[in-house]
Enzyme design. Structure first.
Site, PDB file in Angstrom:
ATOM      1  N   ILE A 221     -15.850   6.749 -97.679  1.00  0.00           N
ATOM      2  CA  ILE A 221     -16.166   7.180 -96.330  1.00  0.00           C
ATOM      3  C   ILE A 221     -17.482   7.956 -96.414  1.00  0.00           C
ATOM      4  CG2 ILE A 221     -13.820   7.197 -95.399  1.00  0.00           C
ATOM      5  CD1 ILE A 221     -13.597  10.118 -95.919  1.00  0.00           C
ATOM      6  N   ASP A 222     -18.228   7.957 -95.329  1.00  0.00           N
ATOM      7  CA  ASP A 222     -19.565   8.543 -95.344  1.00  0.00           C
ATOM      8  C   ASP A 222     -19.536  10.032 -95.685  1.00  0.00           C
ATOM      9  OD1 ASP A 222     -20.556   6.088 -94.571  1.00  0.00           O
ATOM     10  OD2 ASP A 222     -20.576   6.590 -92.437  1.00  0.00           O
ATOM     11  N   LYS A 223     -20.671  10.517 -96.163  1.00  0.00           N
ATOM     12  CA  LYS A 223     -20.827  11.925 -96.535  1.00  0.00           C
ATOM     13  C   LYS A 223     -20.343  12.872 -95.439  1.00  0.00           C
ATOM     14  CE  LYS A 223     -24.627  15.242 -97.401  1.00  0.00           C
ATOM     15  NZ  LYS A 223     -24.797  15.824 -96.046  1.00  0.00           N
TER      16      LYS A 223
ATOM     17  N   THR B 176     -18.451  12.154 -92.850  1.00  0.00           N
ATOM     18  CA  THR B 176     -17.148  11.803 -92.298  1.00  0.00           C
ATOM     19  C   THR B 176     -16.092  12.474 -93.161  1.00  0.00           C
ATOM     20  OG1 THR B 176     -17.938   9.665 -91.495  1.00  0.00           O
ATOM     21  CG2 THR B 176     -15.562   9.915 -91.770  1.00  0.00           C
TER      22      THR B 176
ATOM     23  N   ARG C 237     -19.534   3.783 -86.555  1.00  0.00           N
ATOM     24  CA  ARG C 237     -20.769   4.349 -85.997  1.00  0.00           C
ATOM     25  C   ARG C 237     -21.618   3.259 -85.337  1.00  0.00           C
ATOM     26  NH1 ARG C 237     -23.027   7.418 -91.185  1.00  0.00           N
ATOM     27  NH2 ARG C 237     -24.678   8.095 -89.731  1.00  0.00           N
TER      28      ARG C 237
END
Length: 303
Positions: free
Chosen positions: A137-139, A141, A237
């Site tokens: 998962i993104d930084k 998030t 996103r």
């Protein structure tokens, strides 16, 4: 070498070999798969092929993943929010702002650095920089992700991921009032041809499907729940921006005028999968972090 086998189904026939293997190995890039093919780590019916080979139903695929190199990544005593742990896997509630694995510019302070301190055993399928990492998962998030402690668990979990059998639900706050209760976004995602630092909706991209339900809508904002059918980079996103409702705080895909919350308002709240050893269905939930709840409270006060 770790060796894997797969027999091509009717549904998978006529796909390029590099594309199919990228689907079967969700955390491996297509360029990495092409490197395997070039080095003849991939065989089709016992023969080496080129990356553009079109698979046929019944083809016997065999591919070998190089053994993990000696780790040069430092173990760091970073606190982890461990939701569940056993001898095969961990479920982590990742904090906002933490990078999942080392990369250029992020050699320390990552989830992998913390895992190496916490665990003596992590799977090696994804190589030296991503031990144990089944999905990311993104930084910016926050929320749940599963980490594999051995290659067998990793392989089984990756197969569930590729077959869309892992349940992943997110909460997000988006700009704009969504006036319908639910929806589905089906739009392919690939590298943005105009900006290689971004992903975007592109015709030749990989299939991507997101389902969403409105939790509560306001005049200028909507609190939504999103469920991933696929797991492309920046999928929620990009998809929410695509339909005109970009995430609040998103510095890459959001509007210029947005709340300064140091990254997108996105939290991985539910994670479910079949345990690779016991075959038991397991489902975990992590409540949204304080910043997220505070933002909702401030929006409530506006209206």
């Amino acid at each position: 070498m770790n060796t894997f086998n797969h027999r091509v189904t009717e549904e998978q026939a006529r796909q390029r070999i590099d594309k199919l293997l990228a689907v079967l190995n969700p955390e491996i890039s297509r360029s990495q798969v092409q490197s395997w093919i070039t080095k003849e780590h991939v065989l089709v019916n016992g023969e080496s092929v080129k990356s553009n080979y079109k698979c046929q139903a019944g083809d016997d695929l065999k591919w070998s993943v190089p053994e993990v190199e000696s780790l040069n990544i430092d173990a760091e005593n970073i606190p982890l929010s461990i939701v569940y742990e056993d001898s095969d896997l961990l479920v982590i509630n990742k904090s906002k702002g933490m990078v999942v694995h080392p990369s250029a510019g992020h050699q320390s302070g990552t989830l992998v650095n913390a895992l190496l301190y916490h665990c003596d055993d992590l799977s090696g399928i994804n190589g030296v920089e991503r031990p144990g990492i089944v999905h990311r998962i993104d930084k910016d998030t926050s929320g749940l992700l599963v980490v594999a402690k051995n290659d067998k668990a990793h392989t089984v979990l990756s197969e569930q991921l590729s077959k869309k059998k892992i349940k992943r639900m997110y909460e997000a706050i988006v700009h704009g009032e969504i006036k319908h209760e639910s929806g589905m976004i089906d739009a392919p995602i690939g590298r943005d041809p105009k900006d290689r630092q971004k992903m975007g909706i592109v015709d030749e991209g990989r299939p991507a499907v997101t389902h969403f339900n409105v939790i509560k809508s306001y005049l200028d904002y909507t609190h939504v729940e999103c469920q991933l059918e696929t797991g492309r980079t920046h999928q929620i996103r990009i998809h929410m921006k695509y339909i005109g409702f970009p995430l609040v705080g998103d510095p890459k895909y959001g509007p210029r005028k947005t709340m300064d919350i140091k990254g997108q308002a996105l939290h991985a709240t539910v994670l479910g999968f079949t345990h690779p050893r016991t075959k038991e269905w397991m489902e975990f939930k992590a409540e949204a972090p304080t910043y997220f709840e505070d933002m909702l409270a401030s929006i409530e006060k506006m209206y």
